[in-house]
Scaffold this motif. Structure first.
Motif, mmCIF file in Angstrom:
data_model
loop_
_atom_site.group_PDB
_atom_site.id
_atom_site.type_symbol
_atom_site.label_atom_id
_atom_site.label_comp_id
_atom_site.label_asym_id
_atom_site.label_seq_id
_atom_site.Cartn_x
_atom_site.Cartn_y
_atom_site.Cartn_z
ATOM 1 N N ALA A 253 51.145 50.270 39.335
ATOM 2 C CA ALA A 253 50.932 50.653 40.506
ATOM 3 C C ALA A 253 49.931 51.621 41.245
ATOM 4 O O ALA A 253 49.563 51.844 42.058
ATOM 5 C CB ALA A 253 52.426 51.684 40.736
ATOM 6 N N ASN A 254 49.428 52.424 40.041
ATOM 7 C CA ASN A 254 48.504 53.437 40.221
ATOM 8 C C ASN A 254 46.981 53.010 39.854
ATOM 9 O O ASN A 254 46.130 53.784 40.022
ATOM 10 C CB ASN A 254 48.730 54.712 39.465
ATOM 11 N N ALA A 255 46.592 51.646 39.604
ATOM 12 C CA ALA A 255 45.370 51.405 39.200
ATOM 13 C C ALA A 255 44.532 50.811 40.602
ATOM 14 O O ALA A 255 45.301 50.219 41.524
ATOM 15 C CB ALA A 255 45.578 50.043 38.330
ATOM 16 N N ASP A 256 43.363 51.208 40.590
ATOM 17 C CA ASP A 256 42.643 50.942 41.594
ATOM 18 C C ASP A 256 41.967 49.448 41.425
ATOM 19 O O ASP A 256 41.484 48.793 41.973
ATOM 20 C CB ASP A 256 41.348 51.923 41.865
ATOM 21 N N ALA A 257 41.827 49.106 39.949
ATOM 22 C CA ALA A 257 41.306 47.974 39.674
ATOM 23 C C ALA A 257 42.094 47.536 38.180
ATOM 24 O O ALA A 257 42.337 48.551 37.643
ATOM 25 C CB ALA A 257 39.742 47.892 39.674
ATOM 26 N N PHE A 258 41.567 46.215 37.991
ATOM 27 C CA PHE A 258 42.342 45.935 36.520
ATOM 28 C C PHE A 258 41.371 44.975 35.728
ATOM 29 O O PHE A 258 40.271 44.433 36.318
ATOM 30 C CB PHE A 258 43.427 45.071 36.803
ATOM 31 N N LEU A 259 41.548 45.217 34.390
ATOM 32 C CA LEU A 259 40.925 44.399 33.500
ATOM 33 C C LEU A 259 41.942 43.941 32.369
ATOM 34 O O LEU A 259 42.811 44.509 31.764
ATOM 35 C CB LEU A 259 39.809 45.174 32.496
ATOM 36 N N VAL A 260 42.170 42.411 32.710
ATOM 37 C CA VAL A 260 43.035 41.682 32.028
ATOM 38 C C VAL A 260 42.581 40.510 31.112
ATOM 39 O O VAL A 260 41.577 39.866 31.425
ATOM 40 C CB VAL A 260 44.249 41.141 33.159
ATOM 41 N N THR A 261 43.131 40.464 29.875
ATOM 42 C CA THR A 261 42.783 39.298 28.903
ATOM 43 C C THR A 261 43.462 37.987 29.391
ATOM 44 O O THR A 261 44.622 38.006 29.987
ATOM 45 C CB THR A 261 43.204 39.657 27.482
ATOM 46 N N ALA A 262 42.677 36.930 29.496
ATOM 47 C CA ALA A 262 43.156 35.529 30.062
ATOM 48 C C ALA A 262 44.182 34.999 29.256
ATOM 49 O O ALA A 262 44.689 33.893 29.821
ATOM 50 C CB ALA A 262 41.965 34.706 29.954
ATOM 51 N N ASP A 263 44.780 35.653 28.368
ATOM 52 C CA ASP A 263 45.700 34.875 27.404
ATOM 53 C C ASP A 263 46.977 34.923 28.006
ATOM 54 O O ASP A 263 48.193 34.417 27.555
ATOM 55 C CB ASP A 263 45.477 35.315 25.947
ATOM 56 N N SER A 264 47.133 36.033 28.916
ATOM 57 C CA SER A 264 48.686 36.163 29.638
ATOM 58 C C SER A 264 48.630 36.017 31.093
ATOM 59 O O SER A 264 47.923 36.780 31.810
ATOM 60 C CB SER A 264 48.841 37.792 29.515
ATOM 61 N N ILE A 265 49.144 34.910 31.157
ATOM 62 C CA ILE A 265 49.430 34.578 32.693
ATOM 63 C C ILE A 265 50.217 35.423 33.510
ATOM 64 O O ILE A 265 50.137 35.719 34.659
ATOM 65 C CB ILE A 265 49.955 33.155 32.792
ATOM 66 N N ASN A 266 51.342 36.041 32.794
ATOM 67 C CA ASN A 266 52.062 37.103 33.423
ATOM 68 C C ASN A 266 51.518 38.432 33.906
ATOM 69 O O ASN A 266 51.638 38.798 34.783
ATOM 70 C CB ASN A 266 53.341 37.385 32.509
ATOM 71 N N MET A 267 50.516 38.806 32.937
ATOM 72 C CA MET A 267 49.905 40.145 33.441
ATOM 73 C C MET A 267 49.003 39.893 34.381
ATOM 74 O O MET A 267 48.841 40.801 35.497
ATOM 75 C CB MET A 267 49.023 40.663 31.910
ATOM 76 N N ALA A 268 48.071 38.854 34.489
ATOM 77 C CA ALA A 268 47.286 38.564 35.610
ATOM 78 C C ALA A 268 48.258 38.566 36.962
ATOM 79 O O ALA A 268 47.921 38.982 37.990
ATOM 80 C CB ALA A 268 46.255 37.138 35.567
#
Length: 346
Positions: A253-268
């Motif tokens: 909720a409070n992030a201005d941007a994200f870095l996400v690892t590609a191995d998780s479809i759910n997190m992205a």
């Protein structure tokens, strides 16, 4: 099999709720990811759903999803977990839940609207409505397809969390960057060069002065956890390693941007519900469905490939993706048509 507490629904702003006051079941195999799919749709529908967890064993587990409910459970008889009065709607996800939703559809008939989330492997006629992500092949007249998966992190919930951030989050520098780290699975690998590369990528974010909110998963390699812990301490970042209350919804909720690892479809997919920029870090490996998913997100302007080292942060926006509302709308429309049909028969 055991029953859990009820899942309380939410009111979608400006939206009438055809299922208001309806009885509902979530049939769950107990996996948190599967249950989150169901909860997301139930809450979007405004349902207070009773969760019924199933765990067939032995032969009956091996036969799922094609086999029947274990005869010893006496499905549909009084004083058993699955007995009348039948719910007006039932939602299920997971291979071992398929025999139960199929049995319910047969027993309850038109009284219960059945929904299966993810390909049941037994065909679209398994339920009244089936949802699959775009990278799955199942299609049919009663199949709903969305790019991202449903989840309970609704726009309303994210806005509420954003309106009352914790003191630890407000103390972070701006911009705030959520770093969502997965780990190796049967498609992606995290050898030492990948761990070193991701660690340096995160260090470069800290070097830009971004306020970091880092989460690890059960799959995150211990060596990577240790390195990220060091980066977090040096940068004054927040790092959740699986201990204590999970701040993941607050981070989203409070992030201005994200870095996400590609191995998780759910997190992205969950980050995509915010409308905020998402950078994707690619570990070693991959698979066709992951490649297709991430390519579709990039094509929609949701994500960009993360650089090895950040020299700056770009800003971009897009329409937030929230699949639970899309699925809920389809369920409501089909339910209304069924009610009209039933009324015409009486």
């Amino acid at each position: 099999m055991q029953n859990a507490t009820r899942v309380t629904g939410r009111m979608r702003s400006g939206h009438a709720r055809p299922f208001a006051g309806a009885s509902a079941w979530i049939i769950s195999d107990g996996k948190a990811g599967h249950e989150a799919l169901c909860r997301g749709v139930a809450e979007a529908l405004g349902l207070a759903a009773e969760v019924k967890r199933v765990s067939p064993a032995g032969l009956w587990r091996a036969l799922a999803p094609w086999g029947p409910v274990p005869p010893s459970e006496k499905f549909g008889t009084p004083h058993t977990p699955f007995a009348p009065p039948w719910p007006q709607i039932a939602i299920a996800a997971g291979r071992t839940t398929t025999p139960y939703i199929r049995a319910l559809k047969k027993k309850a008939g038109l009284k219960t609207f059945t929904v299966v989330l993810m390909d049941p492997k037994t065909g679209p006629r398994t339920a009244d409505l089936v949802w699959v992500p775009e990278h799955d092949r199942l299609r049919g007249p009663n199949v709903v397809v969305t790019l991202t998966a449903p989840h309970p992190l609704s726009p309303e919930r994210l806005a509420d969390l954003r309106a009352r951030p914790s003191g630890a989050i407000t103390a972070l520098k701006s911009p705030r960057m959520a770093v969502l780290v997965g780990g190796p699975n049967d498609r992606y690998r995290y050898p030492k060069p990948v761990i070193d590369k991701l660690s340096e990528t995160v260090r470069s974010l800290a070097g830009l002065g971004a306020g970091l909110m880092i989460t690890a998963s059960r799959r995150t390699p211990p060596e990577l956890v240790a390195t990220l812990d060091e980066v977090a301490r040096e940068a004054g970042a927040l790092f959740w390693k699986g201990e204590g209350p999970n701040p993941y919804p607050e981070f989203l909720a409070n992030a201005d941007a994200f870095l996400v690892t590609a191995d998780s479809i759910n997190m992205a997919g969950e980050a995509a519900a915010t409308g905020r920029p998402i950078y994707v870090f690619e570990p070693e490996g991959g698979a066709d469905k992951f490649t297709a998913f991430h390519a579709a997100l990039r094509a929609k302007g949701v994500t960009r490939i993360a650089p090895d080292r950040f020299g700056g942060l770009d800003t971009w926006s897009y329409t937030p993706l929230y699949a639970a509302d899309v699925i809920a709308d389809e369920v409501e429309q089909r339910w209304q048509r069924r009610k009209s049909l039933l009324a015409g028969l009486t």
